[in-house]
Design an enzyme around this catalytic site. Structure first.
Site, short mmCIF file in Angstrom:
data_model
loop_
_atom_site.label_atom_id
_atom_site.label_comp_id
_atom_site.label_asym_id
_atom_site.label_seq_id
_atom_site.Cartn_x
_atom_site.Cartn_y
_atom_site.Cartn_z
CG ASP A 87 8.31 -4.16 0.84
OD1 ASP A 87 8.58 -4.59 -0.30
OD2 ASP A 87 8.28 -4.88 1.85
CG HIS A 88 4.58 -1.34 -3.99
ND1 HIS A 88 3.52 -1.04 -4.80
CD2 HIS A 88 4.24 -0.88 -2.78
CE1 HIS A 88 2.58 -0.41 -4.12
NE2 HIS A 88 3.01 -0.30 -2.88
N GLY B 124 -1.70 -4.96 3.01
CA GLY B 124 -1.27 -5.23 1.65
C GLY B 124 -2.30 -4.96 0.56
CD GLU B 125 -0.86 -2.19 -1.28
OE1 GLU B 125 0.13 -2.86 -1.67
OE2 GLU B 125 -0.79 -1.31 -0.41
CG ASN C 245 2.67 -4.84 -4.22
OD1 ASN C 245 3.32 -4.58 -5.23
ND2 ASN C 245 2.07 -3.91 -3.49
N GLY D 70 -9.15 3.20 7.87
CA GLY D 70 -10.48 2.84 8.35
C GLY D 70 -10.49 2.47 9.81
CB ALA E 216 -7.22 -0.84 9.62
#
Length: 318
Positions: free
Chosen positions: A37-38, A105-106, A109, A173, A176
């Site tokens: 999903d992007h 997220g990033e 996006n 990580g 998270a």
């Protein structure tokens, strides 16, 4: 026993191609689907990024396999109340065979509306509140919520599945993984991370499902497969938090110039060596993942599915 699913890459393929790949995956013996999903692809060579919820609707009519987003960010670009409606509708269309995979997220996006991109700890805090909002809405009751990051007022989902949509949390990580254990119905990773599974289970995940994905590039010419993987997915070899903070495909292209072809060749299984493909996927199974999703890089999807149907999946299941 580990199951094997197929990972649909929205960054590389049109909606119609993704639906056809899902059909081929089912025919080849894969038992479930992931779909990314992007809003943007990672680079311009990948070249696509359709709206995932429209594609999921098409998948629900084309195949009988379970589907999961891998992963949706329900915190910045889309309000969690809207993600909840999209996920609930997907679950109804798929007859309950839908899981919502989520992550923090990033910037690639999520910054597109001009909102500030928070640091990692704030993103996880937002994710936790988003899960709270979505779970309340999945009940079908009227919801009002006045939180630190989100407001929902007099909202009710009228189209909901019989059971609430499971929410699995992607974690990279230790912090998270602990959040995933506390709030998730499952754990998602893109690495054969036995330590992450253990941290997830200790933090409240218990015996909940743990899911992972990897990319390969099947082809009869290994050198050509390496070139394809390097051209399309060198970004996966970028270190640290770059993948979360670079804002545009062009920035990823610039950073990926530092990733050598040899680096990709050592990290991604390329070519048609059955033993190499079996070993790469088995590493995830041996780490303890319940389901492993495999994505074929590039256009030669039919060759990949024939190869896995006849040579790789039988070996993995043995």
């Amino acid at each position: 026993m580990t199951e094997y699913g197929y990972f649909l890459s929205s960054e590389e393929h049109t909606p119609g191609e993704l639906v056809e790949q899902a059909r081929m995956a089912e025919q080849a013996g894969f038992t479930s689907l992931w779909i990314s999903d992007h809003y943007h692809p990672w680079n311009n060579d990948q070249g696509q990024s359709p709206f995932v919820w429209s594609v999921i609707g098409a998948l629900s009519q084309a195949v009988s396999l379970p589907v999961q987003t891998a992963v949706t960010c329900p915190t910045v670009r889309m309000h969690p109340a809207v993600v909840a409606q999209a996920a609930a509708t997907s679950a109804v269309q798929l007859g309950g065979r839908f899981r919502l995979g989520i992550g923090s997220g990033e910037a690639l996006n999520e910054h597109i509306l001009g909102d500030a991109w928070p640091e990692a700890s704030i993103r996880l805090e937002m994710l936790e509140e988003a899960v709270q909002v979505m779970r309340m809405l999945f009940s079908g009751d009227q919801v009002s919520h006045y939180g630190k990051h989100y407001t929902v007022e007099n909202a009710r989902l009228y189209t909901v599945p019989e059971e609430p949509v499971p929410i699995d949390v992607s974690a990279f990580g230790p912090q998270a993984a602990e959040v995933a254990g506390r709030i998730g119905d499952g754990f998602i990773s893109m690495a054969p991370d036995a330590e992450g599974i253990e941290r997830f289970r200790r933090s409240g995940g218990g015996s909940k499902p743990v899911l992972a994905g990897l990319k390969v590039c099947w082809g009869t010419d290994r050198d050509e497969a390496v070139r394809t993987a390097h051209r399309l997915w060198a970004n996966e070899q970028l270190p640290g938090e770059l993948a979360q903070i670079l804002p545009t495909p062009r920035h990823f292209e610039q950073a990926s110039e530092l990733v050598t072809r040899d680096r990709v060749a050592s990290a991604v299984t390329c070519g048609d060596d059955v033993d190499a493909h079996v070993a790469a996927v088995s590493e995830y199974a041996e780490a303890g993942f319940d389901t492993v999703y495999i994505n074929q890089i590039g256009k030669d999807q039919q060759g990949f599915f024939d190869f896995y149907r006849t040579k790789v999946l039988p070996r993995l299941r043995d």
